[in-house]
Design a protein around this motif. Structure first.
Motif, PDB file in Angstrom:
ATOM      1  N   GLY A   1      13.138   7.786  -3.282  1.00  0.00           N
ATOM      2  CA  GLY A   1      13.615   9.169  -3.372  1.00  0.00           C
ATOM      3  C   GLY A   1      12.479  10.130  -3.708  1.00  0.00           C
ATOM      4  O   GLY A   1      11.343   9.933  -3.281  1.00  0.00           O
TER       5      GLY A   1
ATOM      6  N   LEU B   1       9.748  12.241  -6.125  1.00  0.00           N
ATOM      7  CA  LEU B   1       8.808  11.857  -7.174  1.00  0.00           C
ATOM      8  C   LEU B   1       9.439  12.060  -8.555  1.00  0.00           C
ATOM      9  O   LEU B   1       9.193  11.269  -9.472  1.00  0.00           O
TER      10      LEU B   1
ATOM     11  N   ARG C   1      -1.338  12.222   1.631  1.00  0.00           N
ATOM     12  CA  ARG C   1      -2.317  12.013   0.559  1.00  0.00           C
ATOM     13  C   ARG C   1      -3.761  12.229   1.008  1.00  0.00           C
ATOM     14  O   ARG C   1      -4.532  12.862   0.291  1.00  0.00           O
TER      15      ARG C   1
ATOM     16  N   ARG D   1       3.773   9.195   3.122  1.00  0.00           N
ATOM     17  CA  ARG D   1       3.058   9.553   1.891  1.00  0.00           C
ATOM     18  C   ARG D   1       1.550   9.416   2.078  1.00  0.00           C
ATOM     19  O   ARG D   1       0.779  10.217   1.538  1.00  0.00           O
TER      20      ARG D   1
ATOM     21  N   PRO E   1       0.820  -1.210   0.000  1.00  0.00           N
ATOM     22  CA  PRO E   1       0.000   0.000   0.000  1.00  0.00           C
ATOM     23  C   PRO E   1       0.861   1.271   0.000  1.00  0.00           C
ATOM     24  O   PRO E   1       1.864   1.344   0.715  1.00  0.00           O
ATOM     25  N   ALA E   2       0.473   2.226  -0.827  1.00  0.00           N
ATOM     26  CA  ALA E   2       1.150   3.528  -0.937  1.00  0.00           C
ATOM     27  C   ALA E   2       2.605   3.428  -1.382  1.00  0.00           C
ATOM     28  O   ALA E   2       3.420   4.293  -1.075  1.00  0.00           O
ATOM     29  N   SER E   3       2.947   2.376  -2.105  1.00  0.00           N
ATOM     30  CA  SER E   3       4.323   2.242  -2.588  1.00  0.00           C
ATOM     31  C   SER E   3       4.565   3.105  -3.826  1.00  0.00           C
ATOM     32  O   SER E   3       5.717   3.389  -4.158  1.00  0.00           O
ATOM     33  N   GLY E   4       3.472   3.483  -4.524  1.00  0.00           N
ATOM     34  CA  GLY E   4       3.631   4.334  -5.711  1.00  0.00           C
ATOM     35  C   GLY E   4       2.984   3.773  -6.969  1.00  0.00           C
ATOM     36  O   GLY E   4       3.279   4.222  -8.077  1.00  0.00           O
ATOM     37  N   LYS E   5       2.072   2.819  -6.789  1.00  0.00           N
ATOM     38  CA  LYS E   5       1.414   2.204  -7.956  1.00  0.00           C
ATOM     39  C   LYS E   5       0.577   3.226  -8.733  1.00  0.00           C
ATOM     40  O   LYS E   5       0.578   3.234  -9.960  1.00  0.00           O
ATOM     41  N   GLY E   6      -0.104   4.086  -7.976  1.00  0.00           N
ATOM     42  CA  GLY E   6      -0.931   5.117  -8.621  1.00  0.00           C
ATOM     43  C   GLY E   6      -0.074   6.087  -9.423  1.00  0.00           C
ATOM     44  O   GLY E   6      -0.431   6.473 -10.537  1.00  0.00           O
ATOM     45  N   GLU E   7       1.074   6.462  -8.860  1.00  0.00           N
ATOM     46  CA  GLU E   7       1.987   7.364  -9.580  1.00  0.00           C
ATOM     47  C   GLU E   7       2.531   6.673 -10.831  1.00  0.00           C
ATOM     48  O   GLU E   7       2.642   7.289 -11.891  1.00  0.00           O
TER      49      GLU E   7
ATOM     50  N   ASN F   1      11.157   3.052  -5.185  1.00  0.00           N
ATOM     51  CA  ASN F   1      10.572   4.383  -5.029  1.00  0.00           C
ATOM     52  C   ASN F   1      10.883   4.858  -3.619  1.00  0.00           C
ATOM     53  O   ASN F   1      10.061   4.770  -2.704  1.00  0.00           O
TER      54      ASN F   1
HETATM   55  N1  ATP Z   1       8.633   9.359  -4.593  1.00  0.00           N
HETATM   56  C1  ATP Z   1       7.599   9.979  -4.053  1.00  0.00           C
HETATM   57  N2  ATP Z   1       7.773  11.158  -3.431  1.00  0.00           N
HETATM   58  C2  ATP Z   1       6.754  11.799  -2.856  1.00  0.00           C
HETATM   59  N3  ATP Z   1       5.469  11.376  -2.848  1.00  0.00           N
HETATM   60  C3  ATP Z   1       5.226  10.213  -3.471  1.00  0.00           C
HETATM   61  C4  ATP Z   1       6.255   9.455  -4.106  1.00  0.00           C
HETATM   62  N4  ATP Z   1       5.700   8.332  -4.618  1.00  0.00           N
HETATM   63  C5  ATP Z   1       4.391   8.389  -4.327  1.00  0.00           C
HETATM   64  N5  ATP Z   1       4.096   9.518  -3.655  1.00  0.00           N
HETATM   65  C6  ATP Z   1       2.785   9.926  -3.124  1.00  0.00           C
HETATM   66  O1  ATP Z   1       2.452   8.973  -2.108  1.00  0.00           O
HETATM   67  C7  ATP Z   1       1.073   8.672  -2.135  1.00  0.00           C
HETATM   68  C8  ATP Z   1       0.927   7.158  -2.355  1.00  0.00           C
HETATM   69  O2  ATP Z   1       1.310   6.832  -3.673  1.00  0.00           O
HETATM   70  P1  ATP Z   1       0.293   6.079  -4.634  1.00  0.00           P
HETATM   71  O3  ATP Z   1      -1.088   6.574  -4.407  1.00  0.00           O
HETATM   72  O4  ATP Z   1       0.876   6.146  -5.991  1.00  0.00           O
HETATM   73  O5  ATP Z   1       0.452   4.604  -4.021  1.00  0.00           O
HETATM   74  P2  ATP Z   1      -0.386   3.281  -4.301  1.00  0.00           P
HETATM   75  O6  ATP Z   1       0.620   2.190  -4.292  1.00  0.00           O
HETATM   76  O7  ATP Z   1      -1.200   3.473  -5.528  1.00  0.00           O
HETATM   77  O8  ATP Z   1      -1.293   3.226  -3.010  1.00  0.00           O
HETATM   78  P3  ATP Z   1      -2.556   2.286  -2.626  1.00  0.00           P
HETATM   79  O9  ATP Z   1      -2.032   0.884  -2.578  1.00  0.00           O
HETATM   80  O10 ATP Z   1      -2.945   2.769  -1.267  1.00  0.00           O
HETATM   81  O11 ATP Z   1      -3.582   2.541  -3.665  1.00  0.00           O
HETATM   82  C9  ATP Z   1       0.475   9.523  -3.252  1.00  0.00           C
HETATM   83  O12 ATP Z   1      -0.066  10.694  -2.711  1.00  0.00           O
HETATM   84  C10 ATP Z   1       1.677   9.845  -4.132  1.00  0.00           C
HETATM   85  O13 ATP Z   1       1.534  11.048  -4.833  1.00  0.00           O
END
Ligand code: ATP
Length: 182
Positions: free
Chosen positions: A162, A164, A123, A119, A10-16, A160
């Motif tokens: 460092g 964004l 968010r 993060r 969760p919140a590892s950066g998949k959405g980004e 991920n």
């Molecule tokens: N390298 C980064 N630096 C700063 N903020 C980041 C970075 N990567 C991701 N984020 C932010 O952290 C939050 C979590 O990232 P994201 O939503 O992409 O994760 P996810 O894996 O899709 O989460 P979930 O599993 O909860 O859906 C978002 O607000 C995103 O913009």
């Protein structure tokens, strides 16, 4: 068509990762959207409890790869040279995508617990929480669905940790390679 999947805690950066792919012209199927749609259709509030319960119900009714099954026709309909599936949560889902899409490539996003917690706090989505205990619970729930095994099966790993901007640069580079850009 070539299909790639993204997996991560969760919140590892998949959405980004999905956003960057989309901006690069790669269509994205978000598995969570299938669950959000099912929650909406059941007339339930969009919160973490209902997302979890609905995902569990679908899996109990149709098997652990239930959400992935719902994605297959959606991906086919895109008829794109390269497409991305965001939100794989289990190894049975990986097996299903490998079966339906030859050359399926699984990418894992690696991000430490403390970074993910920070993060999430920044968010504040409707199904978010900000305590370490809540994130630990969510991690455990997802690991229980086979996320750990799915992570082990990744063909490509991307960090991920460092900024964004750094992540964006690495993801663009990887997508270019997968797409066969010159
Ligand atoms: N390298 C980064 N630096 C700063 N903020 C980041 C970075 N990567 C991701 N984020 C932010 O952290 C939050 C979590 O990232 P994201 O939503 O992409 O994760 P996810 O894996 O899709 O989460 P979930 O599993 O909860 O859906 C978002 O607000 C995103 O913009």
């Amino acid at each position: 068509m070539k299909v790639i999947g993204v997996v991560g805690m969760p919140a590892s950066g998949k959405g980004e990762f999905s956003r960057i792919a989309q901006e690069a012209g790669i269509p994205v199927i978000v598995m969570g959207d299938m669950i959000r749609k099912a929650v909406r259709e059941a007339g339930l509030e969009p919160n973490d409890t209902n997302f979890g319960a609905t995902a569990n119900r679908l899996r109990a009714e149709r098997g652990m790869d239930a959400i992935a099954q719902l994605c297959v026709p959606e991906i086919r309909r895109l008829n794109a040279p390269l497409a991305l599936v965001d939100g794989i949560r289990g190894d049975t889902e990986v097996a299903l995508f490998r079966k339906y899409f030859e050359g399926f490539t699984l990418i894992s996003i690696e991000s430490p617990f403390e970074k993910r917690l920070d993060r999430i706090a920044a968010r504040a989505r409707s199904d978010d929480f900000t305590t370490a205990d809540a994130l630990k619970n969510r991690d455990q729930r997802e690991l229980g669905w086979g996320l750990g095994k799915a992570l082990e099966q990744a063909d490509i790993r991307i960090r991920n940790e460092g900024t964004l901007e750094e992540f964006e640069r690495d993801v663009k580079h990887l997508l270019g390679e997968l797409r066969g850009d010159p």
